[in-house]
Design a protein around this motif. Structure first.
Motif, PDB file in Angstrom:
ATOM      1  N   TYR A 179       0.819  -1.210   0.000  1.00 49.06           N
ATOM      2  CA  TYR A 179       0.000   0.000   0.000  1.00 49.06           C
ATOM      3  C   TYR A 179       0.857   1.266   0.000  1.00 49.06           C
ATOM      4  O   TYR A 179       0.495   2.271  -0.616  1.00 49.06           O
ATOM      5  CB  TYR A 179      -0.957  -0.003   1.184  1.00 49.06           C
ATOM      6  N   ASN A 180       1.984   1.224   0.684  1.00 48.24           N
ATOM      7  CA  ASN A 180       2.914   2.369   0.644  1.00 48.24           C
ATOM      8  C   ASN A 180       3.423   2.580  -0.778  1.00 48.24           C
ATOM      9  O   ASN A 180       3.542   3.717  -1.251  1.00 48.24           O
ATOM     10  CB  ASN A 180       4.079   2.133   1.598  1.00 48.24           C
ATOM     11  N   ASN A 235       0.739   4.241  -2.830  1.00 49.23           N
ATOM     12  CA  ASN A 235       0.654   5.679  -2.574  1.00 49.23           C
ATOM     13  C   ASN A 235       1.727   6.442  -3.339  1.00 49.23           C
ATOM     14  O   ASN A 235       1.472   7.530  -3.885  1.00 49.23           O
ATOM     15  CB  ASN A 235       0.779   5.957  -1.070  1.00 49.23           C
ATOM     16  N   ARG A 290       0.714   6.570  -6.982  1.00 52.96           N
ATOM     17  CA  ARG A 290      -0.319   7.571  -7.225  1.00 52.96           C
ATOM     18  C   ARG A 290       0.291   8.965  -7.420  1.00 52.96           C
ATOM     19  O   ARG A 290      -0.150   9.745  -8.271  1.00 52.96           O
ATOM     20  CB  ARG A 290      -1.291   7.625  -6.041  1.00 52.96           C
TER      21      ARG A 290
END
Length: 456
Positions: A51-52, A55, A58
């Motif tokens: 998930y890091n 991010n 993104r």
């Protein structure tokens, strides 16, 4: 003495051996718990790292399609890692041997992975796809425990832990709804034992987690305990699980819905009847009558009981009718029962008093109107037969007697049969023949012609 000393020495050696074995076993258990914990945390760290990475992706990529594709990829990977890691942490915490200093981070990781699993199941539910309701219920409880223990073992003096704890405090009360979902999912799946267990967790949420008991989401849930109790009761009744019906009867009655309340009240006697317990059935019907004597359910209950007692004899039926009338002289069904007892005895004059009371209470009562008409009709016919056997000096004297003893009662009977005709026009067998006799005797031939031809 030497023997005693030897025995004492042996006992001491045994105690030391047992203590050593216990210590060794504890060491092994702690190591196993630590291994489970470490393996579970590795899964969390890998998922968190994913998930890091997402991010960062993104921030670096403006192509929304690529971002969405990456997000699906990461979510799928995190879900797989959570399927591996969450059960490991569950087992580790169950041992009670995880070091306290590691509990906050451990429960934070557990919370994260359980969230992945629960959200996946909710997506299946929203899409009407098959999903594991038992797992969802178990995971929802574990997630609540994870939130509780993060608040218990976290330190707000630690800035990083404080941020997590604030987030948990905001999320925790909403998990009450997840326990509600678990209850409803189990009901829909006809898993009554699972529904009962989930409902107990839902009901006891505030007691088990007092730190969120005063939150509005907990104090004023979208679905009340009474509604859940009714849902379980209704499904249990359909599945003939009367043990569960008995357990939830009182709570289901509290559900503020007229149709549901009527179902619960009326189904209980039927439940006992299906179980073959006529004593409990009769008591349940009496309870229906006493709890709401003016309701439709009470009327049905009285009808059933009068029929039941009539099978034991008129005396038993009258005894029950008198019990009802002692509490409420306007009880329509009890008055009907008393009237019926006099009809059975051929005492129409006494019977009609009770039937007229029925109609006074409920002017639209078909059976009451019919019986009033029937009683006056029978009195008139009986008097007519007596007149036919009597010798008169003149026709005028016979007509005078007929007017006083026959026609007067037929005139009284007519409005009641006409009311039955009004209420039941599709059922001429209940009024046409009697009205034809009445109208003929009263020489109202125009009315006779208006009647269907049903014969005498």
């Amino acid at each position: 003495m030497a023997a005693l000393l030897l025995a004492s020495s042996l006992y001491a050696q045994d105690d030391k051996a047992a203590a050593k074995a216990a210590k060794e076993a504890e060491k092994v258990a702690k190591k196993e718990a630590q291994n489970l914990f470490n393996e579970g945390m590795k899964c969390f760290e890998k998922a968190n790292a994913q998930y890091n990475e997402l991010n960062q992706f993104r921030m670096m990529t403006k192509d929304q399609a690529k971002v969405e594709a990456k997000q699906k990829e990461v979510a799928a990977a995190a879900l797989d890692l959570s399927k591996q890691g969450a059960p490991l942490l569950s087992k580790a915490f169950a041992t009670g041997l995880v070091e306290e200093k590691k509990l906050f981070d451990g429960y934070r990781a557990h919370d994260f992975m359980l969230s992945q699993l629960i959200n996946a199941e909710l997506q299946h539910a929203a899409a009407k796809e098959p999903f594991d309701t038992a797992f969802f219920a178990k995971a929802a409880v574990e997630m609540c425990d994870a939130c509780h223990n993060q608040l218990k073992y976290g330190k707000k003096s630690d800035d990083q832990q404080k941020v997590t704890m604030v987030q948990v405090e905001a999320k925790f009360p909403r998990l009450h709804t997840y326990l509600g979902y678990a209850t409803q999912f189990a009901v829909e799946n006809k898993d009554l034992d699972g529904a009962c267990a989930a409902f107990e967790n839902y009901k006891n949420f505030a007691q088990k987690y007092p730190e969120v008991a005063n939150d509005d989401a907990v104090k004023n849930p979208q679905i009340s305990n009474a509604q859940f109790a009714f849902n379980i009761y209704f499904t249990a009744y359909q599945m003939h699980r009367y043990d569960i019906c008995d357990k939830f009867y009182d709570e289901a009655l509290l559900f503020d819905d007229a149709n549901s309340h009527a179902f619960v009240v009326s189904s209980r006697p039927q439940m006992y009847l299906q179980k073959g317990d006529t004593v409990a059935w009769a008591n349940a019907l009496k309870e229906m009558i006493n709890s709401d004597p003016n309701s439709n359910n009470a009327e049905i209950a009285a009808q059933n009981l009068l029929a039941h007692y009539s099978q034991k004899g008129v005396d038993e039926m009258v005894k029950f009718a008198d019990e009802l009338l002692a509490k409420n002289p306007n009880n329509k069904i009890a008055n009907y029962g008393k009237g019926y007892s006099f009809v059975k005895a051929g005492n129409y004059a006494e019977a009609v008093k009770y039937y007229e009371k029925c109609v006074e209470v409920d002017p639209e009562y078909v059976d009451g109107n019919y019986q009033c008409g029937f009683c006056y009709y029978q009195i008139g016919l009986e008097n007519g037969r007596k007149i036919m056997d009597k010798k008169y000096k003149s026709q005028a004297e016979a007509d005078k007697d007929s007017e006083a003893k026959v026609k007067v009662y037929l005139r009284k009977a007519a409005p009641y049969f006409e009311k039955v005709r009004e209420l039941k026009p599709e059922d001429p067998d209940r009024w046409a023949a009697e009205l034809k006799v009445i109208y003929t005797n009263l020489k109202q031939m125009d009315k006779v012609k208006s009647l269907p031809d049903v014969g005498f």
